[in-house]
Motif scaffolding. Structure first.
Motif, PDB file in Angstrom:
ATOM      1  N   LEU A   1     -20.876 -16.980  -3.061  1.00  0.00           N
ATOM      2  CA  LEU A   1     -21.993 -16.422  -2.315  1.00  0.00           C
ATOM      3  C   LEU A   1     -22.784 -15.473  -3.205  1.00  0.00           C
ATOM      4  O   LEU A   1     -22.325 -15.058  -4.266  1.00  0.00           O
ATOM      5  N   ILE A   2     -23.980 -15.131  -2.737  1.00  0.00           N
ATOM      6  CA  ILE A   2     -24.855 -14.192  -3.439  1.00  0.00           C
ATOM      7  C   ILE A   2     -25.296 -13.104  -2.478  1.00  0.00           C
ATOM      8  O   ILE A   2     -25.693 -13.396  -1.344  1.00  0.00           O
ATOM      9  N   SER A   3     -25.240 -11.865  -2.926  1.00  0.00           N
ATOM     10  CA  SER A   3     -25.806 -10.761  -2.156  1.00  0.00           C
ATOM     11  C   SER A   3     -27.282 -10.626  -2.534  1.00  0.00           C
ATOM     12  O   SER A   3     -27.627 -10.582  -3.710  1.00  0.00           O
ATOM     13  N   VAL A   4     -28.149 -10.604  -1.519  1.00  0.00           N
ATOM     14  CA  VAL A   4     -29.595 -10.515  -1.725  1.00  0.00           C
ATOM     15  C   VAL A   4     -30.095  -9.202  -1.132  1.00  0.00           C
ATOM     16  O   VAL A   4     -29.935  -8.962   0.062  1.00  0.00           O
ATOM     17  N   LYS A   5     -30.696  -8.380  -1.954  1.00  0.00           N
ATOM     18  CA  LYS A   5     -31.279  -7.122  -1.486  1.00  0.00           C
ATOM     19  C   LYS A   5     -32.778  -7.165  -1.722  1.00  0.00           C
ATOM     20  O   LYS A   5     -33.238  -7.455  -2.820  1.00  0.00           O
ATOM     21  N   GLN A   6     -33.553  -6.896  -0.669  1.00  0.00           N
ATOM     22  CA  GLN A   6     -35.008  -6.885  -0.801  1.00  0.00           C
ATOM     23  C   GLN A   6     -35.469  -5.547  -1.360  1.00  0.00           C
ATOM     24  O   GLN A   6     -35.200  -4.487  -0.794  1.00  0.00           O
ATOM     25  N   LEU A   7     -36.199  -5.600  -2.468  1.00  0.00           N
ATOM     26  CA  LEU A   7     -36.747  -4.390  -3.085  1.00  0.00           C
ATOM     27  C   LEU A   7     -38.245  -4.261  -2.831  1.00  0.00           C
ATOM     28  O   LEU A   7     -38.770  -3.160  -2.734  1.00  0.00           O
ATOM     29  N   GLY A   8     -38.939  -5.411  -2.758  1.00  0.00           N
ATOM     30  CA  GLY A   8     -40.384  -5.400  -2.581  1.00  0.00           C
ATOM     31  C   GLY A   8     -40.799  -5.027  -1.168  1.00  0.00           C
ATOM     32  O   GLY A   8     -39.996  -5.011  -0.230  1.00  0.00           O
ATOM     33  N   THR A   9     -42.096  -4.746  -1.022  1.00  0.00           N
ATOM     34  CA  THR A   9     -42.630  -4.344   0.282  1.00  0.00           C
ATOM     35  C   THR A   9     -42.767  -5.519   1.237  1.00  0.00           C
ATOM     36  O   THR A   9     -42.410  -5.429   2.413  1.00  0.00           O
ATOM     37  N   ASN A  10     -43.266  -6.642   0.729  1.00  0.00           N
ATOM     38  CA  ASN A  10     -43.473  -7.817   1.579  1.00  0.00           C
ATOM     39  C   ASN A  10     -42.154  -8.560   1.790  1.00  0.00           C
ATOM     40  O   ASN A  10     -41.258  -8.514   0.943  1.00  0.00           O
ATOM     41  N   PRO A  11     -42.024  -9.264   2.922  1.00  0.00           N
ATOM     42  CA  PRO A  11     -40.712  -9.755   3.360  1.00  0.00           C
ATOM     43  C   PRO A  11     -40.128 -10.897   2.517  1.00  0.00           C
ATOM     44  O   PRO A  11     -40.777 -11.899   2.256  1.00  0.00           O
ATOM     45  N   THR A  12     -38.878 -10.711   2.130  1.00  0.00           N
ATOM     46  CA  THR A  12     -38.023 -11.783   1.633  1.00  0.00           C
ATOM     47  C   THR A  12     -37.208 -12.272   2.817  1.00  0.00           C
ATOM     48  O   THR A  12     -36.879 -11.496   3.711  1.00  0.00           O
ATOM     49  N   SER A  13     -36.887 -13.577   2.849  1.00  0.00           N
ATOM     50  CA  SER A  13     -36.138 -14.096   3.993  1.00  0.00           C
ATOM     51  C   SER A  13     -35.070 -15.082   3.549  1.00  0.00           C
ATOM     52  O   SER A  13     -35.191 -15.726   2.510  1.00  0.00           O
ATOM     53  N   VAL A  14     -34.027 -15.175   4.346  1.00  0.00           N
ATOM     54  CA  VAL A  14     -32.962 -16.164   4.162  1.00  0.00           C
ATOM     55  C   VAL A  14     -32.863 -16.961   5.453  1.00  0.00           C
ATOM     56  O   VAL A  14     -32.603 -16.393   6.516  1.00  0.00           O
ATOM     57  N   ASP A  15     -33.114 -18.270   5.356  1.00  0.00           N
ATOM     58  CA  ASP A  15     -33.133 -19.137   6.536  1.00  0.00           C
ATOM     59  C   ASP A  15     -34.019 -18.567   7.639  1.00  0.00           C
ATOM     60  O   ASP A  15     -33.619 -18.441   8.793  1.00  0.00           O
ATOM     61  N   ASN A  16     -35.233 -18.180   7.265  1.00  0.00           N
ATOM     62  CA  ASN A  16     -36.260 -17.683   8.188  1.00  0.00           C
ATOM     63  C   ASN A  16     -35.944 -16.321   8.800  1.00  0.00           C
ATOM     64  O   ASN A  16     -36.673 -15.841   9.664  1.00  0.00           O
TER      65      ASN A  16
END
Length: 344
Positions: A54-69
């Motif tokens: 698995l991978i841990s995903v952390k959003q740093l940017g202002t605009n949205p990152t998404s995983v499976d919507n």
């Protein structure tokens, strides 16, 4: 220990190696080839656990990152697993994760990841392995004096890539095209299935038995196949009870989310509960949707299909009625507006 790779669904660049327990920051830049200013240069922080897969995903940017919507949210962290899809920003730039035992080179890892992600493109003269024959089952309502296409179909040998992983989400069409419950027609070259999540009253997919992963893999030799797909799609419209009442379009998504070339045959009422968001709407009503005739003409002229830079941005355009071009604020308002065209 398996090695981890982040694979671009758009084939924009080579897979990115994610070393075990190593923190990697990605975003706009040469490594991803993302030029969208809404994507930060430090959009996400990724950390792979190759033992757990698995991978841990952390959003740093202002605009949205998404995983499976599901939006991650700035400063938040979620888990990305094989079979899930990561959108780098604003539901664009899709990625999947692949774990491979092959550590010889990024190229071999890319090929290994594609065995789980999509069929490998074959050399011109290489044939694919024949798979099992599938039965024909038609579930469409037809007029009594119009014989079903399925009844005219010849037994087909489904030549499909044997190395894909059926559990991977973007290989869904490979599975669906083998399902007799979804099939409405088949012959020696193609099969027609109902779209599982139709975006209109009538929505079918025409798929070739030949394994062709995407529009980018099409070549001049495929022109006759695409013409046959268009002919079959036209026959579906002619035999549809609403074929004279509703307008239809036949075409391809410029950057499809599902592997395996497929022609959409879709009525223009867009009366469906599965049409839920702006991305759905714009993927069928902007230049993101390429007419079948235009794809064939491009192949005949250039020997390949080229997708313009910035095409993915079309999915973010305002909601505009495809009939009168009036802008609507939301999908519910758009659907209410569309009813006025259906009754007029």
């Amino acid at each position: 220990m398996p090695t981890c790779w982040l694979v671009s669904e758009d084939d924009c660049h080579k897979p990115v190696h994610l070393p075990h327990h190593h923190v990697l920051t990605l975003g706009r830049g040469p490594e991803t080839r993302i030029k969208d200013q809404k994507c930060s240069r430090r959009q996400v922080e990724l950390r792979a656990d190759c033992n757990k897969g698995l991978i841990s995903v952390k959003q740093l940017g202002t605009n949205p990152t998404s995983v499976d919507n599901v939006v991650v949210g700035k400063g938040n962290q979620v888990t990305l697993k094989p079979g899930q899809r990561l959108h780098m920003v604003n539901q664009l730039y899709p990625y999947t994760v692949s774990f491979s035992e092959d550590t010889s080179s990024p190229t071999s890892a890319r090929e290994g990841s594609k065995s789980n992600k999509r069929p490998l493109q074959r050399d011109e003269g290489e044939k694919e392995s024949p798979a099992r024959k599938v039965a024909v089952s038609s579930h469409r309502e037809r007029e009594a004096d119009d014989p079903p296409l399925a009844e005219k179909a010849k037994p087909a040998s489904a030549e499909v890539e044997p190395s894909f992983s059926a559990g991977h989400w973007n290989q869904g069409l490979k599975v669906s095209m083998q399902d007799p419950k979804l099939q409405v027609y088949k012959d020696e070259k193609v099969v027609v299935i109902k779209d599982k999540y139709p975006k209109a009253r009538h929505h079918w997919l025409v798929l070739p038995w030949e394994s062709i992963p995407s529009l980018k893999a099409l070549r001049l030799k495929h022109c006759d196949l695409l013409k046959h797909m268009q002919h079959v799609g036209g026959s579906m419209v002619q035999q549809c009870p609403d074929g004279q009442k509703l307008r239809f379009r036949l075409g391809y998504h410029a950057i499809p989310s599902m592997s395996h070339v497929h022609l959409h045959v879709i009525s223009q009422d867009f009366d469906s509960p599965c049409l839920k968001n702006k991305k759905h709407w714009n993927s069928f009503t902007t230049d993101y949707f390429i007419e079948s005739e235009d794809v064939i003409a491009m192949l005949e002229r250039d020997g390949k299909v080229a997708v313009k830079d910035g095409t993915s941005e079309l999915l973010k355009l305002p909601l505009r009625c495809h009939v009168c071009h009036k802008e609507q604020a939301t999908i519910p308002k758009l659907k209410d507006h569309l009813k006025t065209h259906l009754t007029s």
